[in-house]
Design a protein around this motif. Sequence first.
Motif, short mmCIF file in Angstrom:
data_model
loop_
_atom_site.label_atom_id
_atom_site.label_comp_id
_atom_site.label_asym_id
_atom_site.label_seq_id
_atom_site.Cartn_x
_atom_site.Cartn_y
_atom_site.Cartn_z
N ARG A 125 0.83 -1.21 0.00
CA ARG A 125 0.00 0.00 0.00
C ARG A 125 0.87 1.25 0.00
N LEU A 126 1.96 1.23 0.75
CA LEU A 126 2.83 2.40 0.81
C LEU A 126 3.45 2.69 -0.56
N GLN A 152 -5.55 14.18 -0.59
CA GLN A 152 -5.66 13.79 0.80
C GLN A 152 -5.90 12.29 0.95
N ALA A 153 -6.50 11.65 -0.07
CA ALA A 153 -6.65 10.19 -0.04
C ALA A 153 -5.29 9.51 -0.18
N LEU A 154 -4.42 10.09 -0.98
CA LEU A 154 -3.05 9.61 -1.09
C LEU A 154 -2.35 9.72 0.26
N HIS A 155 -2.47 10.88 0.90
CA HIS A 155 -1.88 11.10 2.22
C HIS A 155 -2.43 10.09 3.22
N TRP A 156 -3.73 9.86 3.16
CA TRP A 156 -4.37 8.88 4.05
C TRP A 156 -3.71 7.51 3.88
N ASP A 157 -3.54 7.08 2.63
CA ASP A 157 -2.98 5.75 2.38
C ASP A 157 -1.53 5.64 2.83
N VAL A 158 -0.76 6.72 2.70
CA VAL A 158 0.63 6.69 3.17
C VAL A 158 0.66 6.45 4.68
N CYS A 160 -1.79 5.32 6.60
CA CYS A 160 -2.41 4.03 6.91
C CYS A 160 -1.40 2.91 6.70
N ALA A 161 -0.65 2.96 5.61
CA ALA A 161 0.35 1.94 5.33
C ALA A 161 1.46 1.93 6.38
N LEU A 162 1.68 3.08 7.04
CA LEU A 162 2.69 3.17 8.10
C LEU A 162 2.13 2.78 9.47
N GLY A 163 0.89 2.31 9.49
CA GLY A 163 0.32 1.76 10.71
C GLY A 163 -0.39 2.74 11.62
N VAL A 168 -5.94 9.17 14.04
CA VAL A 168 -4.71 9.94 13.91
C VAL A 168 -4.58 10.50 12.50
N ILE A 169 -4.96 9.71 11.51
CA ILE A 169 -4.87 10.19 10.12
C ILE A 169 -5.81 11.36 9.90
N ARG A 170 -7.00 11.28 10.47
CA ARG A 170 -7.92 12.42 10.37
C ARG A 170 -7.30 13.66 10.99
N ARG A 171 -6.66 13.48 12.14
CA ARG A 171 -6.02 14.60 12.83
C ARG A 171 -4.87 15.16 12.00
N ALA A 172 -4.17 14.31 11.27
CA ALA A 172 -3.06 14.75 10.41
C ALA A 172 -3.54 15.59 9.24
N GLN A 173 -4.86 15.61 9.02
CA GLN A 173 -5.42 16.41 7.94
C GLN A 173 -6.25 17.57 8.46
#
Length: 213
Positions: A125-126, A152-158, A160-163, A168-173
């Motif tokens: 995925r990464l 932002q979906a690309l950012h989400w997948d990066v 997410c792939a990093l665990g 947290v991903i929502r917060r990162a956006q």
Amino acid sequence: MTTYGTILIPVPLDQVAPVLREVCAAGYATPAGPGFCLAHPDRFVGGNGVFALAGPISAELGVPVLAAFQYDGDRLELEVWRDGVRAHRYDSWPDRDDESAGDAPSGADPAAFLDFAAGPVDSHRLASALADTPIDVEDMDVDGEPGYVWAQALHWDVLCALGHPDEVIRRAQWDHCHMRAAPQAVAEVLGSAELVVLGTADRAADRAADRPA
């Protein structure tokens, strides 16, 4: 789509807050799971963008940091900084302003981001995300064009792939503009976790808190 810039730091918030208060002129910081936190600087303050702050933060803390800037749903830029020096740069659309150039991302090296893993890494995925090749059908262009519909979906997948977990991903956006407009609502979303207000954002937060309901 919302533009946002955040910095992912692999150190708990309580240890990072003094450094952020020193280097960030205005913005917020939030926890991002065990061992991580996020900085949300006010990019409209001169010299206070994520790429300007990533170097000083990495130098002061002695750890790598990951600065992300997502522009209007079109473009994701990621920079890894170590000891005050930029170690890697990723750009999902480096030739955005050149109509004659190709659309291939630059810096699509999965190994460059492994320091920011919060759990088991999904290597496939990464690599696919960094190559601008979405795995999930809903992230693909409806007209059949290659790549993600939204950066932002690309950012989400990066992430997410990093665990990193979804919250947290929502917060990162989160964009600092929305946080500044409703700091109390942000604090409620965080629950018992701390919201750190940085620099001149204090005054904006105080004004928002004083407004009548």
